[in-house]
Write a protein that holds these residues in place. Structure first.
Motif, PDB file in Angstrom:
ATOM      1  N   ARG A  15      38.700  41.714  42.361  1.00 10.60           N
ATOM      2  CA  ARG A  15      38.504  40.636  41.408  1.00 10.60           C
ATOM      3  C   ARG A  15      37.804  41.059  40.121  1.00 10.60           C
ATOM      4  NH1 ARG A  15      35.819  35.577  44.161  1.00 10.60           N
ATOM      5  NH2 ARG A  15      35.761  34.952  41.975  1.00 10.60           N
ATOM      6  N   SER A  16      37.065  42.145  40.108  1.00  6.00           N
ATOM      7  CA  SER A  16      36.286  42.492  38.928  1.00  6.00           C
ATOM      8  C   SER A  16      36.254  43.996  38.736  1.00  6.00           C
ATOM      9  CB  SER A  16      34.862  41.943  39.052  1.00  6.00           C
ATOM     10  OG  SER A  16      34.065  42.410  37.994  1.00  6.00           O
ATOM     11  N   THR A  17      36.747  44.475  37.589  1.00  3.97           N
ATOM     12  CA  THR A  17      36.732  45.913  37.334  1.00  3.97           C
ATOM     13  C   THR A  17      35.310  46.412  37.159  1.00  3.97           C
ATOM     14  OG1 THR A  17      37.049  45.464  34.972  1.00  3.97           O
ATOM     15  CG2 THR A  17      39.011  45.884  36.280  1.00  3.97           C
ATOM     16  N   GLU A  18      34.408  45.565  36.623  1.00  3.84           N
ATOM     17  CA  GLU A  18      33.025  45.995  36.425  1.00  3.84           C
ATOM     18  C   GLU A  18      32.334  46.285  37.753  1.00  3.84           C
ATOM     19  OE1 GLU A  18      34.281  43.201  35.189  1.00  3.84           O
ATOM     20  OE2 GLU A  18      34.076  43.238  32.994  1.00  3.84           O
ATOM     21  N   LEU A  19      32.742  45.563  38.788  1.00  9.92           N
ATOM     22  CA  LEU A  19      32.125  45.726  40.098  1.00  9.92           C
ATOM     23  C   LEU A  19      32.843  46.753  40.971  1.00  9.92           C
ATOM     24  CD1 LEU A  19      31.383  41.981  40.949  1.00  9.92           C
ATOM     25  CD2 LEU A  19      29.995  43.586  39.639  1.00  9.92           C
ATOM     26  N   ALA A  20      33.934  47.312  40.472  1.00 15.86           N
ATOM     27  CA  ALA A  20      34.757  48.222  41.267  1.00 15.86           C
ATOM     28  C   ALA A  20      33.987  49.407  41.841  1.00 15.86           C
ATOM     29  CB  ALA A  20      35.944  48.711  40.439  1.00 15.86           C
ATOM     30  N   PRO A  21      33.050  50.033  41.100  1.00 19.61           N
ATOM     31  CA  PRO A  21      32.334  51.179  41.696  1.00 19.61           C
ATOM     32  C   PRO A  21      31.590  50.825  42.976  1.00 19.61           C
ATOM     33  CG  PRO A  21      32.002  51.127  39.320  1.00 19.61           C
ATOM     34  CD  PRO A  21      32.700  49.847  39.674  1.00 19.61           C
ATOM     35  N   TYR A  22      31.102  49.598  43.063  1.00 14.48           N
ATOM     36  CA  TYR A  22      30.382  49.181  44.266  1.00 14.48           C
ATOM     37  C   TYR A  22      31.325  49.142  45.461  1.00 14.48           C
ATOM     38  CZ  TYR A  22      27.511  46.415  47.441  1.00 14.48           C
ATOM     39  OH  TYR A  22      26.808  45.981  48.529  1.00 14.48           O
ATOM     40  N   TYR A  23      32.502  48.573  45.280  1.00 16.59           N
ATOM     41  CA  TYR A  23      33.434  48.420  46.399  1.00 16.59           C
ATOM     42  C   TYR A  23      34.106  49.732  46.773  1.00 16.59           C
ATOM     43  CZ  TYR A  23      32.693  43.440  45.932  1.00 16.59           C
ATOM     44  OH  TYR A  23      32.113  42.198  45.896  1.00 16.59           O
ATOM     45  N   ARG A  24      34.324  50.598  45.802  1.00 13.01           N
ATOM     46  CA  ARG A  24      34.945  51.883  46.111  1.00 13.01           C
ATOM     47  C   ARG A  24      34.075  52.706  47.056  1.00 13.01           C
ATOM     48  NH1 ARG A  24      36.776  52.125  40.550  1.00 13.01           N
ATOM     49  NH2 ARG A  24      34.906  53.322  40.007  1.00 13.01           N
ATOM     50  N   ALA A  25      32.773  52.524  46.973  1.00 18.17           N
ATOM     51  CA  ALA A  25      31.866  53.303  47.816  1.00 18.17           C
ATOM     52  C   ALA A  25      31.874  52.844  49.267  1.00 18.17           C
ATOM     53  CB  ALA A  25      30.444  53.210  47.253  1.00 18.17           C
ATOM     54  N   GLY A  26      32.383  51.648  49.539  1.00 14.56           N
ATOM     55  CA  GLY A  26      32.386  51.129  50.900  1.00 14.56           C
ATOM     56  C   GLY A  26      31.022  50.605  51.313  1.00 14.56           C
ATOM     57  N   ARG A  27      30.950  50.126  52.530  1.00 11.26           N
ATOM     58  CA  ARG A  27      29.713  49.524  53.028  1.00 11.26           C
ATOM     59  C   ARG A  27      28.808  50.548  53.698  1.00 11.26           C
ATOM     60  NH1 ARG A  27      33.129  45.013  56.109  1.00 11.26           N
ATOM     61  NH2 ARG A  27      34.481  46.839  56.133  1.00 11.26           N
ATOM     62  N   ALA A  28      27.529  50.296  53.637  1.00  9.10           N
ATOM     63  CA  ALA A  28      26.565  51.185  54.286  1.00  9.10           C
ATOM     64  C   ALA A  28      26.746  51.121  55.799  1.00  9.10           C
ATOM     65  CB  ALA A  28      25.144  50.786  53.903  1.00  9.10           C
ATOM     66  N   ASP A  29      26.526  52.243  56.474  1.00 11.51           N
ATOM     67  CA  ASP A  29      26.616  52.321  57.932  1.00 11.51           C
ATOM     68  C   ASP A  29      25.293  51.859  58.526  1.00 11.51           C
ATOM     69  OD1 ASP A  29      26.957  52.907  60.575  1.00 11.51           O
ATOM     70  OD2 ASP A  29      27.324  55.049  60.291  1.00 11.51           O
ATOM     71  N   LEU A  30      25.269  50.639  59.062  1.00 13.51           N
ATOM     72  CA  LEU A  30      24.028  50.056  59.565  1.00 13.51           C
ATOM     73  C   LEU A  30      23.587  50.662  60.889  1.00 13.51           C
ATOM     74  CD1 LEU A  30      24.475  46.289  58.676  1.00 13.51           C
ATOM     75  CD2 LEU A  30      23.638  48.176  57.281  1.00 13.51           C
TER      76      LEU A  30
END
Length: 222
Positions: A15-30
């Motif tokens: 939905r947002s190119t500005e936020l793309a770097p956050y999603y490309r990194a994936g989620r933290a392994d809890l």
């Protein structure tokens, strides 16, 4: 359930190119031990405590890798605001003339997003910092982020509860919490200094909780 979460993540990511770097990194392994986790200690200086009306004045953060603060990667940025600093200057010391070093909030958040990517935040009173971050992200980019934060204040409150003690009014202040772990006293209300102080506190708290045993990131988030 897992498929639904993955679908939602993909929806947000697109939905947002500005936020793309956050999603490309994936989620933290809890499930990862905190000593192996990628974290980011963060603090904000604010004009007040209401995210609907008040503004972010400065952002300070420092990455934590392999259980160590990466001071060479520390980040400290003054943020331009609408209007004057006002009486909040007496708390954080940022004056109107200091705004000359500031950048717009959208740019400040754009610079911050890659630092958030793949990391769990470490904050003291995380609810407040997250509220201002999410409000800023929505204003600048139209949506927030699925941020996760370990709250050093909450961890300390749990410590009191385990001992069946009620903390005094100022016992949960960052400096007071640090003193209980024999950490040095730092001057407060500077975003980067407070971020470093919070990161050190988290490592001390986690060490006290785990000893030599594994302590997952997920457990710290509970």
């Amino acid at each position: 359930m897992i498929s639904a979460l993955r679908f939602r993540w993909a929806q947000l990511r697109n939905r947002s190119t500005e936020l793309a770097p956050y999603y490309r990194a994936g989620r933290a392994d809890l499930a990862r031990d905190y000593r192996q986790a990628r974290m980011l200690a963060l603090d904000l200086e604010l004009t007040g405590l209401d995210p609907q009306q008040d503004q972010i004045l400065s952002i300070g953060c420092v990455p934590i890798e392999q259980g160590r603060l990466q001071l060479s990667q520390a980040h400290d940025q003054v943020v331009l605001i609408n209007g004057e600093v006002g009486d909040s200057c007496t708390i954080h010391g940022i004056r109107d003339r200091d705004m000359a070093a500031g950048i717009p909030l959208a740019q400040a958040l754009s610079d911050l997003i890659p630092m958030l990517a793949g990391r769990v935040l470490i904050c003291h009173n995380a609810r407040l910092d997250l509220a201002f971050l999410q409000q800023g992200l929505r204003r600048c980019f139209g949506q927030g982020l699925p941020l996760m934060a370990v709250d050093t204040l909450s961890l300390e409150l749990k410590r009191f509860a385990q001992r069946d003690e009620t903390p005094k009014a100022d016992a949960l202040q960052l400096g007071r919490c640090r003193a209980r772990y024999e950490l040095p006293n730092y001057p407060g209300h500077h975003a980067l200094v407070d971020a470093i102080a919070c990161g050190e506190l988290l490592l001390a708290q986690a060490s006290a909780m785990s000893g030599r045993h594994t302590l997952s990131l997920g457990r710290l988030l509970r």
